[in-house]
Design a protein around this motif. Structure first.
Motif, short mmCIF file in Angstrom:
data_model
loop_
_atom_site.label_atom_id
_atom_site.label_comp_id
_atom_site.label_asym_id
_atom_site.label_seq_id
_atom_site.Cartn_x
_atom_site.Cartn_y
_atom_site.Cartn_z
N GLU A 1 5.78 -10.26 -4.38
CA GLU A 1 6.55 -9.02 -4.59
C GLU A 1 7.98 -9.17 -4.06
N LEU A 2 8.12 -9.84 -2.93
CA LEU A 2 9.47 -10.05 -2.36
C LEU A 2 10.30 -10.96 -3.26
N GLU A 3 9.65 -11.93 -3.88
CA GLU A 3 10.35 -12.79 -4.85
C GLU A 3 10.81 -11.96 -6.04
N ARG A 4 9.90 -11.08 -6.49
CA ARG A 4 10.19 -10.26 -7.66
C ARG A 4 11.40 -9.35 -7.42
N ILE A 5 11.51 -8.80 -6.22
CA ILE A 5 12.64 -7.92 -5.96
C ILE A 5 13.85 -8.69 -5.42
N GLN A 6 13.78 -10.02 -5.53
CA GLN A 6 14.91 -10.90 -5.22
C GLN A 6 15.37 -10.85 -3.77
N CYS A 7 14.38 -10.88 -2.90
CA CYS A 7 14.71 -11.03 -1.49
C CYS A 7 14.87 -12.53 -1.26
N GLU B 1 0.83 -1.22 0.00
CA GLU B 1 0.00 0.00 0.00
C GLU B 1 0.86 1.26 0.00
N GLU B 2 2.01 1.14 0.62
CA GLU B 2 2.84 2.32 0.86
C GLU B 2 4.12 2.21 0.01
N GLU B 3 4.14 2.96 -1.07
CA GLU B 3 5.29 2.92 -1.98
C GLU B 3 6.62 3.08 -1.23
N ASN B 4 6.61 3.98 -0.23
CA ASN B 4 7.83 4.24 0.54
C ASN B 4 8.38 2.99 1.22
N SER B 5 7.48 2.18 1.78
CA SER B 5 7.93 0.97 2.48
C SER B 5 8.61 0.01 1.52
N LEU B 6 8.01 -0.15 0.34
CA LEU B 6 8.62 -1.03 -0.66
C LEU B 6 9.98 -0.49 -1.09
N GLU B 7 10.04 0.82 -1.28
CA GLU B 7 11.32 1.43 -1.68
C GLU B 7 12.38 1.25 -0.59
N ILE B 8 11.96 1.34 0.66
CA ILE B 8 12.92 1.15 1.77
C ILE B 8 13.41 -0.30 1.79
#
Ligand code: C2E
Ligand code: MG
Ligand code: MG
Ligand code: MG
Length: 286
Positions: free
Chosen positions: A249-255, A214-221
């Protein structure tokens, strides 16, 4: 009337306060006996590799089965135990119990001998110089391979006094164990220190996970923390994954590692062993 209800409010408030204080002081008195009466036990929350969904470790979490109040969570008794000093004894018990459980699992499930046990270390324990010898003794007693033990220390504990934390972390590191910074992102790490801390991994605080969609900032952090960790060759575990969309989403950003209710809740010893038996059988079948 206003005055009266005001007074009532005060009365209700102070009664609640009083009850809380009384419960806390009773719990403080009961802590020591509770240890002796085996009222504490550990639950184990799995940590998974993203993508492969491979089980990579378990985090030991402490619970108190109180005879009158029922099941108590750490937030209700860890602060009290820290205040009274009982956390030293309780923390040692947690460490010994967690290490001996993992050593037994390695023996009973040889295919899972890479599994890591994570144990939370309180700020009070972390400030004691004797912690290093205690960990060393427990590793010897339980015969757990040192690199299969991960100690989690919160970022705020570490940053209380970064200079002495650095010294302590270096001493712990000589034992060959792993070290994690827990609740990462909430404790104002200085990057110049972070670079020097001999830690293995960062655990991204669940507050970022909670609103990452929901919060773009959290994803960016979270992305920034992943990049930072990559640059410093640290592993990242994102905790508090409650939804499949967060996991995707976490898979997508390779966490690489995840933990959370969506994947598994903290499990009783019995349930944890069921999971290990299942994982073990799957590996055997491969
Ligand atoms: P922590 O180390 O950050 O552990 C994660 C906490 O989040 C655990 O709560 C876990 O049950 C919970 N959790 C896991 N997945 C999710 C999720 O998807 N959503 C949400 N909302 N929560 C999730 P728990 O067991 O109540 O422990 C709370 C804290 O108490 C721990 O935070 C840790 O700091 C401390 N703690 C727990 N066990 C011990 C212990 O043996 N010793 C010390 N010193 N501290 C402990
Ligand atoms: Mg933890
Ligand atoms: Mg945490
Ligand atoms: Mg926490």
């Amino acid at each position: 009337v206003a005055k009266e209800s005001g007074r009532n409010k005060i009365r209700v408030f102070s009664k609640k306060m009083l009850e809380r204080v009384l419960k806390m002081s009773r719990l403080e008195h009961e802590l020591q006996a509770a240890r002796k009466n085996n009222q504490f036990f550990l639950v184990y929350q799995p940590i998974f590799e993203t993508g492969t969904e491979k089980l990579s470790g378990m985090e030991a979490l402490c619970r108190w089965q109180h005879p009158k109040h029922g099941l108590l969570y750490p937030k209700e008794f860890i602060p009290i135990a820290e205040e009274s000093g009982d956390i030293i004894d309780l923390g040692l018990w947690v460490l010994r119990e967690a290490c001996s459980t993992m050593a037994a699992w390695h023996k009973n499930f040889p295919e899972l001998s890479e599994l890591i046990i994570s144990v939370n270390i309180s700020a009070v324990q972390f400030r004691m110089a004797s912690l290093v010898d205690q960990v060393s003794t427990i590793l010897e007693e339980t015969q757990l391979q040192p690199d299969k033990l991960n100690l989690e220390i919160t970022e705020s504990t570490i940053m209380e006094n970064a200079e002495s934390a650095l010294f302590m972390l270096k001493r712990l590191k000589t034992l060959g164990i792993r070290l994690s910074i827990d609740d990462f992102g909430t404790g104002y790490s200085s990057l110049s220190y972070l670079r020097q801390f001999p830690v293995t991994s960062l655990k991204v605080d669940k507050s970022f996970t909670a609103d990452m969609l929901e919060e773009e900032n959290s994803l960016e952090i979270i992305k920034a923390m992943l990049a930072l960790a990559n640059a410093m060759k640290l592993e990242v575990i994102v905790e508090g994954v409650e939804q499949s969309h967060q996991l995707k989403e976490l898979e997508r950003i390779q966490c690489k590692y995840v933990q959370g209710f969506h994947l598994a809740r903290p499990l009783s010893l019995e349930k944890a062993e069921d999971l290990l038996a299942k994982t073990h059988t799957c590996l055997e079948a491969e």
